[in-house]
Scaffold this motif. Structure first.
Motif, PDB file in Angstrom:
ATOM      1  N   THR A 182       0.815  -1.214   0.000  1.00  0.00           N
ATOM      2  CA  THR A 182       0.000   0.000   0.000  1.00  0.00           C
ATOM      3  C   THR A 182       0.848   1.263   0.000  1.00  0.00           C
ATOM      4  O   THR A 182       0.386   2.307  -0.435  1.00  0.00           O
ATOM      5  N   GLN A 183       2.085   1.164   0.473  1.00  0.00           N
ATOM      6  CA  GLN A 183       2.929   2.368   0.432  1.00  0.00           C
ATOM      7  C   GLN A 183       3.967   2.290  -0.689  1.00  0.00           C
ATOM      8  O   GLN A 183       4.674   3.261  -0.937  1.00  0.00           O
ATOM      9  N   PHE A 184       4.082   1.120  -1.298  1.00  0.00           N
ATOM     10  CA  PHE A 184       5.004   0.913  -2.416  1.00  0.00           C
ATOM     11  C   PHE A 184       6.440   1.264  -2.055  1.00  0.00           C
ATOM     12  O   PHE A 184       7.159   1.882  -2.829  1.00  0.00           O
ATOM     13  N   LEU A 185       6.848   0.893  -0.870  1.00  0.00           N
ATOM     14  CA  LEU A 185       8.243   1.057  -0.483  1.00  0.00           C
ATOM     15  C   LEU A 185       8.900  -0.329  -0.506  1.00  0.00           C
ATOM     16  O   LEU A 185       8.264  -1.336  -0.223  1.00  0.00           O
ATOM     17  N   GLY A 186      10.165  -0.373  -0.830  1.00  0.00           N
ATOM     18  CA  GLY A 186      10.893  -1.641  -0.822  1.00  0.00           C
ATOM     19  C   GLY A 186      10.536  -2.560  -1.963  1.00  0.00           C
ATOM     20  O   GLY A 186      10.596  -3.772  -1.836  1.00  0.00           O
ATOM     21  N   LEU A 187      10.148  -1.987  -3.112  1.00  0.00           N
ATOM     22  CA  LEU A 187       9.764  -2.825  -4.260  1.00  0.00           C
ATOM     23  C   LEU A 187      10.965  -3.525  -4.888  1.00  0.00           C
ATOM     24  O   LEU A 187      10.812  -4.577  -5.499  1.00  0.00           O
ATOM     25  N   CYS A 188      12.140  -2.924  -4.734  1.00  0.00           N
ATOM     26  CA  CYS A 188      13.324  -3.485  -5.392  1.00  0.00           C
ATOM     27  C   CYS A 188      13.630  -4.902  -4.892  1.00  0.00           C
ATOM     28  O   CYS A 188      13.658  -5.837  -5.696  1.00  0.00           O
ATOM     29  N   PRO A 189      13.809  -5.118  -3.586  1.00  0.00           N
ATOM     30  CA  PRO A 189      14.008  -6.507  -3.154  1.00  0.00           C
ATOM     31  C   PRO A 189      12.756  -7.347  -3.342  1.00  0.00           C
ATOM     32  O   PRO A 189      12.836  -8.559  -3.555  1.00  0.00           O
ATOM     33  N   GLU A 200      21.330 -22.897 -15.848  1.00  0.00           N
ATOM     34  CA  GLU A 200      20.156 -22.483 -15.075  1.00  0.00           C
ATOM     35  C   GLU A 200      20.289 -22.878 -13.600  1.00  0.00           C
ATOM     36  O   GLU A 200      20.034 -22.085 -12.699  1.00  0.00           O
ATOM     37  N   GLN A 201      20.722 -24.113 -13.385  1.00  0.00           N
ATOM     38  CA  GLN A 201      20.876 -24.582 -12.001  1.00  0.00           C
ATOM     39  C   GLN A 201      21.915 -23.747 -11.268  1.00  0.00           C
ATOM     40  O   GLN A 201      21.722 -23.367 -10.111  1.00  0.00           O
ATOM     41  N   LEU A 202      23.014 -23.435 -11.956  1.00  0.00           N
ATOM     42  CA  LEU A 202      24.058 -22.634 -11.311  1.00  0.00           C
ATOM     43  C   LEU A 202      23.536 -21.239 -10.998  1.00  0.00           C
ATOM     44  O   LEU A 202      23.843 -20.681  -9.944  1.00  0.00           O
ATOM     45  N   SER A 203      22.735 -20.704 -11.919  1.00  0.00           N
ATOM     46  CA  SER A 203      22.266 -19.335 -11.704  1.00  0.00           C
ATOM     47  C   SER A 203      21.308 -19.273 -10.509  1.00  0.00           C
ATOM     48  O   SER A 203      21.357 -18.325  -9.737  1.00  0.00           O
ATOM     49  N   THR A 204      20.469 -20.309 -10.344  1.00  0.00           N
ATOM     50  CA  THR A 204      19.596 -20.264  -9.159  1.00  0.00           C
ATOM     51  C   THR A 204      20.393 -20.533  -7.889  1.00  0.00           C
ATOM     52  O   THR A 204      20.120 -19.958  -6.853  1.00  0.00           O
ATOM     53  N   LEU A 205      21.409 -21.390  -8.014  1.00  0.00           N
ATOM     54  CA  LEU A 205      22.225 -21.701  -6.832  1.00  0.00           C
ATOM     55  C   LEU A 205      22.989 -20.465  -6.361  1.00  0.00           C
ATOM     56  O   LEU A 205      23.071 -20.187  -5.170  1.00  0.00           O
ATOM     57  N   LEU A 206      23.530 -19.745  -7.319  1.00  0.00           N
ATOM     58  CA  LEU A 206      24.418 -18.632  -6.957  1.00  0.00           C
ATOM     59  C   LEU A 206      23.726 -17.273  -7.027  1.00  0.00           C
ATOM     60  O   LEU A 206      24.352 -16.257  -6.711  1.00  0.00           O
ATOM     61  N   GLY A 207      22.486 -17.246  -7.467  1.00  0.00           N
ATOM     62  CA  GLY A 207      21.784 -15.974  -7.554  1.00  0.00           C
ATOM     63  C   GLY A 207      22.343 -15.045  -8.610  1.00  0.00           C
ATOM     64  O   GLY A 207      22.269 -13.827  -8.486  1.00  0.00           O
ATOM     65  N   LEU A 214      21.403 -14.188  -1.753  1.00  0.00           N
ATOM     66  CA  LEU A 214      20.887 -12.831  -1.567  1.00  0.00           C
ATOM     67  C   LEU A 214      21.765 -11.826  -2.313  1.00  0.00           C
ATOM     68  O   LEU A 214      21.291 -10.823  -2.816  1.00  0.00           O
ATOM     69  N   GLY A 215      23.065 -12.159  -2.374  1.00  0.00           N
ATOM     70  CA  GLY A 215      23.993 -11.377  -3.188  1.00  0.00           C
ATOM     71  C   GLY A 215      23.924  -9.902  -2.895  1.00  0.00           C
ATOM     72  O   GLY A 215      23.993  -9.457  -1.753  1.00  0.00           O
ATOM     73  N   LEU A 216      23.724  -9.155  -3.969  1.00  0.00           N
ATOM     74  CA  LEU A 216      23.750  -7.704  -3.885  1.00  0.00           C
ATOM     75  C   LEU A 216      22.605  -7.163  -3.040  1.00  0.00           C
ATOM     76  O   LEU A 216      22.693  -6.078  -2.477  1.00  0.00           O
ATOM     77  N   TYR A 217      21.506  -7.960  -2.946  1.00  0.00           N
ATOM     78  CA  TYR A 217      20.327  -7.419  -2.268  1.00  0.00           C
ATOM     79  C   TYR A 217      20.554  -7.252  -0.775  1.00  0.00           C
ATOM     80  O   TYR A 217      19.859  -6.501  -0.122  1.00  0.00           O
ATOM     81  N   LEU A 218      21.545  -7.967  -0.243  1.00  0.00           N
ATOM     82  CA  LEU A 218      21.802  -7.865   1.190  1.00  0.00           C
ATOM     83  C   LEU A 218      22.348  -6.486   1.556  1.00  0.00           C
ATOM     84  O   LEU A 218      21.740  -5.770   2.363  1.00  0.00           O
ATOM     85  N   PRO A 219      23.479  -6.056   0.957  1.00  0.00           N
ATOM     86  CA  PRO A 219      23.919  -4.680   1.240  1.00  0.00           C
ATOM     87  C   PRO A 219      22.889  -3.656   0.791  1.00  0.00           C
ATOM     88  O   PRO A 219      22.831  -2.549   1.350  1.00  0.00           O
ATOM     89  N   LEU A 220      22.088  -4.045  -0.186  1.00  0.00           N
ATOM     90  CA  LEU A 220      21.090  -3.086  -0.692  1.00  0.00           C
ATOM     91  C   LEU A 220      19.956  -2.848   0.303  1.00  0.00           C
ATOM     92  O   LEU A 220      19.131  -1.963   0.085  1.00  0.00           O
TER      93      LEU A 220
END
Lengths: 521, 191, 186, 340
Positions: free
Chosen positions: B20-27, C89-96, B103-109
């Motif tokens: 409803t507030q449309f915040l945090g759509l990126c993650p 595909e499997q690697l991409s889901t595994l590693l994001g 989670l990769g980049l989304y964690l620091p993000l």
């Protein structure tokens, strides 16, 4: 419960029956029995028999006979496979086998020697009708059951074709309930019913042998209520030999004949797919297997079976007893049904569990319980699934076919395992009720065989990885050894050269000394 | 007591930050590919948000307001959030390397997840007490986790749907999110 | 703001920071017992996805070295032709990481295959035995060699060293045991 | 490939998707009939308009994808969804607004996900909710035939109402009708506004009013249709019973409304929703156990929104909210059955 909920209630009748989830009431349609006067017609062995060299898991096995060798009826051709007739081995080569898609497998081709084969038939019949011999034969069998089981190459005649000896081995000791499956619930198939009508006494003796062998507490013979003649014949036969067998009449609901459904109907116990009935003190045999055991005890190996010829396009439907390895074409020719070969769709097995044949030049096996001829039709194309849930209402394994189908079609095997795909008995009930004409059973068969393939592949991958690791280790070790050897060689050279240099040194010293000593001179 | 429950209920359902507030759509779009990553992200965000709103309250209430430097709110809150995120990242990296990788980049993000900053700023503006601020942060994060998990399951189902090629991927994801938002409008005016 | 207030703020900040530090060190210490080397677990996971043909088409001497390179040197995940799209595909889901198209400079994806030695041509030079990464070729010097079909990964590494070109790659034959039900048309 | 399961040889004839949809449409008939008689005959126009435009849009959308549009119309699912949408909106809704609802229903509710069987949300409810938040005034603009006479006013001729429906704004275009004199409220809205203004509520007065408005009769019509569907085994009891049961239970325990329980079940969209909308198999949960959870959720959310929310009728939102929880419910159901 769904559209077919009434059937479930019908299943519940009687004090001893429990019923199972789902299932369908189908028209028995047993043309093979209705249209002929004789329940079973004996067919002579055809000119040529083709016996595929495959074991229970469909792996190839090595032949134990040679080309042009003369074999007698009952002689071993390979481990667990016997010659169904007397004749000569004409070839050992890849031949078409009875299969949903035309594929070949290594097979022994026998040219039947009709004269001596007929002789063997005559002798076997004589032995069988000698009833005084039975008691001695039975006690001999009970003393040494393995002899008979191995010599006669017994396997289940219900459909799965599991070797009887292994089943008995796994089950012996701790068997509470022995179930004899005579519930032939699939339409068109009447081979067991015909057998019970003609060979009731012999079947009863076979069952009695099983009861004595397994020393079970109860033995139940389950026959569907749609075959009164078989019920009468069997109850009379059981009474006459005074066997400790309880004949149970069960309602005709497909798939009661499936092992898990039958056990549930009779005992109320649901056996998960990853457990064996013998873990629960139960063992099941087909009624035809009991008959085969009777014959085996009398010295006759399992080399033929009753096949129902039926289907709406079959001009002359009947039950025939044929040798294993007879080609479908030969059977149709011998029974006056040759016309269907080019005009109709041939099918091996029942309308639900069977499969269509591409060619009639395939040999029948112990699992072939029926040959049907149906008119050629085009199937209605599948529409999208609306998740109505009819399929899960009729599923005897209590699965969610609509969800399974999604995952099967998108090759999500992990999800399929989660949804318990392995418990599917491929009965085809879901296909019959699907409003969108989706080929659910085929997609499950596909997903199962694919998952099996993937598992095999993964095993191979794992092996390859290990072999690679060993290979690397060996290469590294060899390299190290080589390096070590070179080093040692150097060392030893050095070591050998050391005394030399000492000697030289000493010589020089001596030379110097001698020179010095010479100087004053 | 009931007002605390109401704060949680309101932030989870009625004023859901994502829908409803449309915040945090990126993650929301980024890490909803699988249930595992959605749950991981949700829990990480819950941890960050609860801690950050508590710390923000402390800084705001005892530092910024007394020294009359409330114009520094945004910058100081960002600083706090960054610290907490860094902290969370170290913990996740140590405890679950695979989740960290996914989670990769989304964690620091999470640092730049506007829901996190939004919660801290809104909480300061609404003059919450300490407990209210913490519950507000927790509720917002729980709402975020809830819709993230629901959305990831929906997307998993859509993977098997016969979506037209033009709408495959993020397009159908956004349409689905829109309909989810429409459904959450049913909670509006909930008192 | 009173002096007391300032002291309170400072004290609070210090307490919070100490508490956080303690928690962090506790969490990372207990965590590290389970994951002594976080990379090792990832390498294991990646290696499990790779097809283990050991074909070296990726430029590394085997599947595990490639898995190590993916994790340690951020090598792209699209350098495995035998695995093809599915592995990527499997690697991409595994590693994001995003799905990439197969790097064709490494090779093309081919259907499953096994090597077969034409036994009448083979001169018994043992070069292929040395080249095989999974020891799937048996034979001795100056005697005929043969491939154990079940162990062969179809990596093609035995092809170049053969001096008489007697090794063929064939698609394994359909047997009753390997037959699969076809997928229904949807 | 050859035939795997030979249906023809077994003689079993399964009910096709088309038959199922036609049966549901047939089951709607008594409800539509009493709606026409007791609430407003305009609903017939709405249904015809919605069904025709939905079919046209469906054909267009499927055609755009390069498939045969006729095939997907033939199964009748879009006609059913359109009829349900038309039954949910107020009879006086201008046609252009109804068209927007149908457009959203077909395109965003159904086709964008891949057509029948693939939509995670109930298409009719997507269209309805979109209309409700976009045109709140005309979407809460109810009047019934009985109310006209109850207010002692001359009922405007059908033609002038139809004419109004064709215009952009129904109130501005019909100055000769005294709209303000009308209550413009369903019994539910009336009860709600009394509660919000803390006005005294008389249970008998509210109940009478509900009966007089024609809603009770219409709901009974839908109930009849629902029983027919249960009898024909088109739907199972799990969803309707859990929807109505959870709603009734919560109403008994917590309701501050003085509308008595049977009346609050029979006004609003409860009967239509419980038997016709929530039971849409595509967007409902799979297993019977999950369906019970699904239905209970719908009933409970409907109660919460009706009782505490900003909308007098929460059924559409409740259905959508439970639709979006279906994958999670199915997942948890699966995990539980695995453990068992």
């Amino acid at each position: 419960m769904g559209m077919f909920g009434k059937e479930k209630k019908a299943c519940m009748q009687g004090p001893l029956l429990f019923g199972f989830h789902g299932g369908l009431q189908l028209q028995p349609n047993k043309r093979a029995l209705q249209n002929s006067t004789d329940p079973i017609t004996e067919l002579e062995a055809p000119h040529e028999l083709v016996i595929p060299l495959l074991d229970y898991n469909k792996n190839s096995i090595a032949p134990q006979v040679e080309l042009n060798q003369h074999v007698n009826r009952g002689q071993l051709l390979a481990a667990g496979i016997i010659a169904p007739a007397t004749g000569q081995v004409m070839a050992i080569e890849p031949r078409h086998i009875i299969h949903p898609e035309t594929i070949k497998a290594n097979a022994v081709v026998l040219e039947v020697d009709k004269a001596s084969d007929n002789q063997s038939v005559h002798m076997a019949n004589q032995a069988n009708h000698d009833s005084t011999a039975w008691d001695t034969q039975l006690s001999a069998f009970l003393n040494m059951p393995d002899n008979v089981l191995q010599q006669s190459a017994l396997y289940g005649l219900g459909g799965a074709g599991f070797p009887t000896a292994s089943k008995l081995d796994a089950a012996l000791g701790g068997i509470q309930t022995l179930i004899i499956n005579a519930a032939e619930c699939e339409p068109e198939i009447a081979c067991d019913e015909a057998l019970m009508q003609t060979e009731a006494t012999h079947i009863a003796r076979g069952i009695d042998a099983l009861v004595q062998l397994t020393q079970c507490r109860h033995c139940l013979l389950a026959i569907e209520d749609s075959m009164p003649a078989a019920i009468d014949a069997m109850s009379a036969a059981l009474k006459s030999i005074n066997a400790q067998v309880k004949l149970t009449v069960i309602p005709t609901i497909y798939p009661t004949g499936a092992e898990s459904s039958l056990i549930q109907t009779l005992t109320g116990r649901f056996i998960p797919h990853n457990e064996k009935p013998s873990d629960h003190g139960i063992v099941c045999f087909n009624v035809a297997t009991a008959y085969a055991l009777y014959q085996a005890i009398g010295g006759k190996a399992l080399d033929s079976r009753v096949v129902s010829l039926g289907g709406s396009a079959m001009p002359n439907p009947l039950n025939v007893r044929v040798r294993f390895g007879s080609s479908v074409e030969a059977i149709l020719l011998a029974t006056g049904n040759a016309s269907v070969i080019n005009t109709a769709r041939l099918r091996a097995g029942g309308p639900l569990s069977g499969f269509d044949l591409d060619t009639p030049q395939v040999p029948i096996t112990a699992q072939t319980n029926a040959l049907l001829a149906e008119p050629c039709i085009t199937e209605t194309p599948a529409q999208p699934c609306i998740r109505c849930g009819e399929c899960s209402d009729v599923c005897p394994a209590k699965l969610l076919p609509q969800q399974l189908h999604w995952y099967a079609m998108s090759d999500d095997h992990e999800k399929c395992q989660q949804l318990n795909l392995d418990a599917c008995i491929e009965c085809g009930c879901c296909d019959l009720v699907c409003p969108a004409s989706i080929k659910l059973t085929q997609s499950f068969r596909y997903a199962k065989s694919k998952a099996k393939h993937i598992a095999q592949h993964q095993q191979k991958t794992l092996d390859a990885e290990q072999r690679f690791a060993l290979h690397e280790a060996r290469v590294a070790k060899r390299k190290q050894e080589k390096a070590h050897a070179i080093e040692q060689r150097k060392q030893s050279l050095k070591a050998r050269s050391k005394p030399q240099s000492d000697q030289i040194k000493a010589a020089l010293e001596r030379a110097k000394l001698s020179a010095k000593s010479k100087k004053p001179r | 007591m009931s007002e605390y429950a109401l704060i949680i209920l309101t932030t989870v359902l009625v004023n859901n930050f994502v829908l409803t507030q449309f915040l945090g759509l990126c993650p929301f779009m980024g890490v909803s590919r699988s249930l595992e990553s959605a749950l991981g992200m949700g829990l990480a965000t819950t941890f960050v948000l609860t801690l950050a709103s508590a710390l923000s309250f402390v800084i705001d209430h005892w530092l910024l307001v007394p020294f009359n430097v409330t114009y520094l709110r945004t910058i100081s809150f960002i600083l706090i959030i960054a610290i907490v995120v860094q902290y969370t990242e170290i913990v996740i990296r140590k405890r679950s390397p695979l989740l960290h990788r996914v989670l990769g980049l989304y964690l620091p993000l999470i640092t730049t997840n506007c829901a996190v900053l939004g919660v801290a700023l809104l909480s300061a503006r609404q003059h919450h007490s300490f407990l209210e601020a913490v519950l507000f942060g927790f509720g917002a994060a729980a709402g975020f986790t809830l819709v993230l998990v629901l959305f990831s399951m929906l997307r998993a189902r859509l993977n098997h749907a016969n979506v037209p090629i033009a709408f495959k991927g993020n397009a159908i994801g956004l349409i689905t999110a829109g309909i989810m938002s429409l459904a959450f409008m049913g909670f509006s005016g909930l008192t | 703001m009173s002096t007391f207030g300032v002291i309170a703020v400072v004290a609070l900040t210090i307490i919070v920071l100490i508490a956080m530090g303690a928690l962090l060190s506790y969490l990372s210490r207990t965590g590290s017992e389970k994951h002594a080397d976080p990379d090792a677990e990832l390498i294991e996971a990646v290696n499990a996805v790779l097809p283990q043909t050991q074909c070296a088409q990726c430029g590394y001497p085997g599947c595990r070295p490639y898995a190590q390179a993916i994790i340690k040197n951020d090598e792209p995940i699209n350098r495995c032709p035998p695995g093809g799209e599915q592995t990527i595909e499997q690697l991409s889901t595994l590693l994001g990481t995003p799905v990439l198209a197969l790097d064709t400079s490494c090779g093309q994806q081919k259907p499953e295959q096994v090597a077969v030695i034409k036994e009448d041509i083979c001169i018994g030079c043992t070069l292929c035995i040395v080249a095989c990464p999974v020891d799937a070729i048996v034979g001795a010097a100056k005697l005929m060699h043969t491939v154990i079909a079940d162990e062969c990964t179809g990596c093609e590494l035995c092809i170049p060293p053969c001096p008489v070109d007697c090794i063929d790659l064939i698609q394994p034959e359909q047997t009753a045991a390997s037959w699969q039900w076809p997928k229904p048309a949807s | 490939m050859n035939i795997i399961v030979d249906k023809h040889a077994t003689g079993v004839k399964a009910r096709s998707t088309q038959t199922i949809m036609l049966l549901v449409l047939l089951a709607l008939a008594p409800g539509i009939l009493s709606y026409t008689v007791f609430i407003s005959p305009l609903v017939i126009f709405n249904i015809i308009f919605a069904v025709c435009s939905a079919i046209a849009l469906e054909w267009f959308a499927v055609h755009l994808r390069g498939d045969n549009g006729l095939n997907s119309i033939k199964d009748g699912s879009i006609a059913l969804a359109a009829a349900l949408l038309a039954l949910c909106v107020p009879p006086a809704l201008p046609f252009w607004q109804l068209f927007i609802g149908v457009l959203i229903m077909v395109m965003l509710g159904k086709q964008v996900f891949g057509g029948i069987g693939h939509n995670p949300f109930n298409p009719a409810m997507v269209g309805y909710a979109a209309l409700l938040v976009s045109f709140p005034q005309s979407m809460t603009f109810w009047f019934t035939a009985a109310e006209w006479s109850a207010m002692g006013m001359q009922k405007p001729p059908l033609l002038s109402l139809l004419n109004a429906k064709l215009s952009l704004d129904i109130i501005a275009s019909t100055p000769n009708i005294q709209w303000d004199g009308l209550t413009q409220a369903t019994p539910l809205e009336h009860a709600r506004s009394l509660r919000l203004q803390s006005l005294p509520q008389s249970s008998t007065e509210l109940n009478q009013r509900a009966f007089g408005s024609g809603w009770i009769q219409t709901s009974l019509g839908f109930l009849l249709g629902g029983v027919f569907l249960l009898y024909k085994k088109v739907i199972r009891w799990h969803i309707p019973v859990s929807v109505i049961g959870s709603f009734a239970l919560l109403s008994l325990l917590f309701s501050t409304n003085s509308l008595s329980l049977p009346w609050s079940l029979l006004t609003g969209a409860m009967m239509l929703g419980a038997f016709f909308i929530a039971t849409d198999p595509v967007s409902a949960a799979s297993s019977r156990r999950a369906q019970l959870v699904f239905g209970t959720g719908i009933g409970a959310l409907t109660f919460v929104i009706r009782e505490f929310g900003g909308y007098p009728e929460g059924f559409a939102f409740a259905v959508l909210l439970m639709n979006l929880s279906v994958p999670l419910i199915d997942h948890i159901d699966l995990l539980m059955s695995q453990r068992a």
